[in-house]
Design a protein around this motif. Structure first.
Motif, PDB file in Angstrom:
ATOM      1  N   MET A  30       0.819  -1.217   0.000  1.00 46.98           N
ATOM      2  CA  MET A  30       0.000   0.000   0.000  1.00 46.98           C
ATOM      3  C   MET A  30       0.852   1.266   0.000  1.00 46.98           C
ATOM      4  SD  MET A  30      -2.978  -0.951  -0.277  1.00 46.98           S
ATOM      5  CE  MET A  30      -3.347  -2.641  -0.510  1.00 46.98           C
ATOM      6  N   TYR A  31       2.083   1.158   0.483  1.00 48.20           N
ATOM      7  CA  TYR A  31       2.975   2.323   0.511  1.00 48.20           C
ATOM      8  C   TYR A  31       3.248   2.832  -0.902  1.00 48.20           C
ATOM      9  CZ  TYR A  31       7.092   5.150   1.496  1.00 48.20           C
ATOM     10  OH  TYR A  31       7.987   6.179   1.574  1.00 48.20           O
ATOM     11  N   VAL A  32       3.365   1.930  -1.856  1.00 48.34           N
ATOM     12  CA  VAL A  32       3.658   2.322  -3.237  1.00 48.34           C
ATOM     13  C   VAL A  32       2.427   2.221  -4.135  1.00 48.34           C
ATOM     14  CG1 VAL A  32       6.113   1.797  -3.132  1.00 48.34           C
ATOM     15  CG2 VAL A  32       4.496   0.008  -3.759  1.00 48.34           C
ATOM     16  N   ALA A  33       1.247   2.167  -3.543  1.00 48.76           N
ATOM     17  CA  ALA A  33       0.003   1.990  -4.298  1.00 48.76           C
ATOM     18  C   ALA A  33      -0.205   3.019  -5.405  1.00 48.76           C
ATOM     19  CB  ALA A  33      -1.197   1.973  -3.351  1.00 48.76           C
ATOM     20  N   PRO A  34       0.038   4.325  -5.178  1.00 51.41           N
ATOM     21  CA  PRO A  34      -0.187   5.274  -6.272  1.00 51.41           C
ATOM     22  C   PRO A  34       0.691   5.016  -7.494  1.00 51.41           C
ATOM     23  CG  PRO A  34      -0.072   6.436  -4.183  1.00 51.41           C
ATOM     24  CD  PRO A  34       0.311   5.015  -3.913  1.00 51.41           C
ATOM     25  N   LEU A  35       1.858   4.433  -7.279  1.00 50.77           N
ATOM     26  CA  LEU A  35       2.735   4.123  -8.409  1.00 50.77           C
ATOM     27  C   LEU A  35       2.408   2.761  -9.021  1.00 50.77           C
ATOM     28  CD1 LEU A  35       6.107   5.388  -6.926  1.00 50.77           C
ATOM     29  CD2 LEU A  35       4.587   6.561  -8.507  1.00 50.77           C
ATOM     30  N   LEU A  36       1.927   1.837  -8.207  1.00 53.91           N
ATOM     31  CA  LEU A  36       1.583   0.506  -8.720  1.00 53.91           C
ATOM     32  C   LEU A  36       0.452   0.556  -9.732  1.00 53.91           C
ATOM     33  CD1 LEU A  36       1.755  -1.854  -5.614  1.00 53.91           C
ATOM     34  CD2 LEU A  36       3.192  -1.916  -7.629  1.00 53.91           C
ATOM     35  N   VAL A  37      -0.453   1.505  -9.567  1.00 49.02           N
ATOM     36  CA  VAL A  37      -1.597   1.610 -10.471  1.00 49.02           C
ATOM     37  C   VAL A  37      -1.134   1.853 -11.904  1.00 49.02           C
ATOM     38  CG1 VAL A  37      -3.635   3.015 -10.983  1.00 49.02           C
ATOM     39  CG2 VAL A  37      -3.156   2.347  -8.660  1.00 49.02           C
ATOM     40  N   LEU A  38       0.000   2.501 -12.058  1.00 49.41           N
ATOM     41  CA  LEU A  38       0.510   2.823 -13.388  1.00 49.41           C
ATOM     42  C   LEU A  38       1.169   1.627 -14.077  1.00 49.41           C
ATOM     43  CD1 LEU A  38       2.141   6.247 -12.471  1.00 49.41           C
ATOM     44  CD2 LEU A  38      -0.105   5.860 -13.496  1.00 49.41           C
ATOM     45  N   PRO A  40       1.647  -1.883 -15.915  1.00 47.20           N
ATOM     46  CA  PRO A  40       0.785  -2.787 -16.687  1.00 47.20           C
ATOM     47  C   PRO A  40       0.725  -4.163 -16.026  1.00 47.20           C
ATOM     48  CG  PRO A  40       2.875  -2.400 -17.821  1.00 47.20           C
ATOM     49  CD  PRO A  40       2.863  -1.513 -16.627  1.00 47.20           C
ATOM     50  N   GLY A  41      -0.451  -4.746 -16.003  1.00 45.80           N
ATOM     51  CA  GLY A  41      -0.643  -6.063 -15.405  1.00 45.80           C
ATOM     52  C   GLY A  41      -0.659  -6.064 -13.891  1.00 45.80           C
ATOM     53  N   MET A  42      -0.856  -4.890 -13.299  1.00 45.70           N
ATOM     54  CA  MET A  42      -0.826  -4.763 -11.850  1.00 45.70           C
ATOM     55  C   MET A  42      -1.897  -5.599 -11.177  1.00 45.70           C
ATOM     56  SD  MET A  42      -2.750  -2.990  -9.243  1.00 45.70           S
ATOM     57  CE  MET A  42      -3.759  -2.013 -10.287  1.00 45.70           C
ATOM     58  N   ALA A  43      -3.106  -5.560 -11.699  1.00 41.18           N
ATOM     59  CA  ALA A  43      -4.230  -6.239 -11.035  1.00 41.18           C
ATOM     60  C   ALA A  43      -4.018  -7.743 -10.974  1.00 41.18           C
ATOM     61  CB  ALA A  43      -5.534  -5.911 -11.746  1.00 41.18           C
ATOM     62  N   SER A  44      -3.668  -8.352 -12.076  1.00 41.33           N
ATOM     63  CA  SER A  44      -3.509  -9.808 -12.069  1.00 41.33           C
ATOM     64  C   SER A  44      -2.311 -10.229 -11.234  1.00 41.33           C
ATOM     65  CB  SER A  44      -3.386 -10.337 -13.499  1.00 41.33           C
ATOM     66  OG  SER A  44      -2.233  -9.808 -14.113  1.00 41.33           O
ATOM     67  N   SER A  45      -1.238  -9.459 -11.263  1.00 36.66           N
ATOM     68  CA  SER A  45      -0.052  -9.802 -10.467  1.00 36.66           C
ATOM     69  C   SER A  45      -0.345  -9.740  -8.969  1.00 36.66           C
ATOM     70  CB  SER A  45       1.103  -8.862 -10.787  1.00 36.66           C
ATOM     71  OG  SER A  45       1.498  -8.992 -12.107  1.00 36.66           O
ATOM     72  N   LEU A  46      -1.038  -8.689  -8.541  1.00 37.69           N
ATOM     73  CA  LEU A  46      -1.348  -8.563  -7.117  1.00 37.69           C
ATOM     74  C   LEU A  46      -2.358  -9.609  -6.661  1.00 37.69           C
ATOM     75  CD1 LEU A  46      -1.437  -4.707  -6.627  1.00 37.69           C
ATOM     76  CD2 LEU A  46       0.300  -6.314  -5.868  1.00 37.69           C
ATOM     77  N   LEU A  79     -11.797  -7.822   0.211  1.00 37.00           N
ATOM     78  CA  LEU A  79     -11.374  -7.152  -1.024  1.00 37.00           C
ATOM     79  C   LEU A  79     -10.157  -7.831  -1.631  1.00 37.00           C
ATOM     80  CD1 LEU A  79     -11.583  -3.357  -0.122  1.00 37.00           C
ATOM     81  CD2 LEU A  79     -13.035  -4.594  -1.695  1.00 37.00           C
ATOM     82  N   ARG A  80     -10.095  -7.777  -2.960  1.00 35.42           N
ATOM     83  CA  ARG A  80      -8.881  -8.234  -3.642  1.00 35.42           C
ATOM     84  C   ARG A  80      -7.764  -7.236  -3.341  1.00 35.42           C
ATOM     85  NH1 ARG A  80     -10.261  -8.256  -9.693  1.00 35.42           N
ATOM     86  NH2 ARG A  80     -10.943  -6.224  -9.022  1.00 35.42           N
ATOM     87  N   LEU A  81      -6.550  -7.702  -3.403  1.00 35.00           N
ATOM     88  CA  LEU A  81      -5.409  -6.830  -3.148  1.00 35.00           C
ATOM     89  C   LEU A  81      -5.329  -5.725  -4.200  1.00 35.00           C
ATOM     90  CD1 LEU A  81      -3.051  -6.407  -1.256  1.00 35.00           C
ATOM     91  CD2 LEU A  81      -1.705  -7.952  -2.658  1.00 35.00           C
ATOM     92  N   SER A  82      -5.650  -6.057  -5.443  1.00 38.67           N
ATOM     93  CA  SER A  82      -5.623  -5.033  -6.495  1.00 38.67           C
ATOM     94  C   SER A  82      -6.694  -3.974  -6.256  1.00 38.67           C
ATOM     95  CB  SER A  82      -5.806  -5.670  -7.869  1.00 38.67           C
ATOM     96  OG  SER A  82      -7.047  -6.340  -7.950  1.00 38.67           O
ATOM     97  N   SER A  83      -7.839  -4.362  -5.724  1.00 37.20           N
ATOM     98  CA  SER A  83      -8.887  -3.382  -5.413  1.00 37.20           C
ATOM     99  C   SER A  83      -8.451  -2.438  -4.301  1.00 37.20           C
ATOM    100  CB  SER A  83     -10.174  -4.089  -5.005  1.00 37.20           C
ATOM    101  OG  SER A  83     -10.663  -4.876  -6.050  1.00 37.20           O
ATOM    102  N   LYS A  84      -7.751  -2.979  -3.306  1.00 42.71           N
ATOM    103  CA  LYS A  84      -7.246  -2.136  -2.225  1.00 42.71           C
ATOM    104  C   LYS A  84      -6.222  -1.133  -2.750  1.00 42.71           C
ATOM    105  CE  LYS A  84      -7.832  -5.392   1.572  1.00 42.71           C
ATOM    106  NZ  LYS A  84      -7.134  -6.131   2.645  1.00 42.71           N
ATOM    107  N   VAL A  85      -5.375  -1.577  -3.674  1.00 40.19           N
ATOM    108  CA  VAL A  85      -4.365  -0.683  -4.246  1.00 40.19           C
ATOM    109  C   VAL A  85      -5.035   0.435  -5.042  1.00 40.19           C
ATOM    110  CG1 VAL A  85      -2.529  -0.568  -5.974  1.00 40.19           C
ATOM    111  CG2 VAL A  85      -2.477  -2.334  -4.239  1.00 40.19           C
ATOM    112  N   VAL A  86      -6.048   0.103  -5.839  1.00 42.45           N
ATOM    113  CA  VAL A  86      -6.751   1.124  -6.625  1.00 42.45           C
ATOM    114  C   VAL A  86      -7.461   2.117  -5.703  1.00 42.45           C
ATOM    115  CG1 VAL A  86      -8.659   1.484  -8.246  1.00 42.45           C
ATOM    116  CG2 VAL A  86      -6.979  -0.308  -8.677  1.00 42.45           C
ATOM    117  N   LEU A  87      -8.101   1.625  -4.657  1.00 42.88           N
ATOM    118  CA  LEU A  87      -8.773   2.520  -3.703  1.00 42.88           C
ATOM    119  C   LEU A  87      -7.777   3.450  -3.020  1.00 42.88           C
ATOM    120  CD1 LEU A  87     -11.369   0.121  -2.064  1.00 42.88           C
ATOM    121  CD2 LEU A  87     -11.839   2.055  -3.555  1.00 42.88           C
TER     122      LEU A  87
END
Length: 108
Positions: A30-38, A40-46, A79-87
């Motif tokens: 979650m510390y790097v969440a704003p950068l992880l959103v950018l 590619p393939g972030m959702a499936s990897s997380l 929640l999925r981990l990718s959903s938490k990162v996007v939020l």
């Protein structure tokens, strides 16, 4: 997952192990969440990462025919981990927009 092995040897239940993963592992992501959103393939990897945590916790590391949604729900994660990162990324952007116009972060 040294944390998992230490908790497992302590005789903790699956519920405690699942919450332990949320408390110990997710903050680093979650510390790097704003950068992880950018990325590619972030959702499936997380989501695959979260499924591997669930497999470790539930003791079914080699059972790949179990859906990751079922694994997530068995661990009690809503929640999925990718959903938490996007939020988290959306909340970070909202915080930046609330800053005064003279603040450096507002100009980003």
């Amino acid at each position: 997952m040294e944390i998992y092995h230490a908790a497992e040897s302590g005789g903790f239940s699956i519920d405690i192990l699942a919450q332990h993963a949320c408390l110990r592992l997710e903050p680093g992501i979650m510390y790097v969440a704003p950068l992880l959103v950018l990325a590619p393939g972030m959702a499936s990897s997380l989501d695959k990462l979260q499924a591997s945590w669930a497999r470790d916790i539930l003791g079914c590391r080699h059972a790949y025919n179990i859906s990751w949604t079922s694994l997530r729900l068995l661990c009690g994660w809503s929640l999925r981990l990718s959903s938490k990162v996007v939020l988290t990324a959306i909340l970070s952007l909202a915080r930046l927009q609330l800053l005064p116009t003279s603040h450096q972060g507002h100009r980003m």
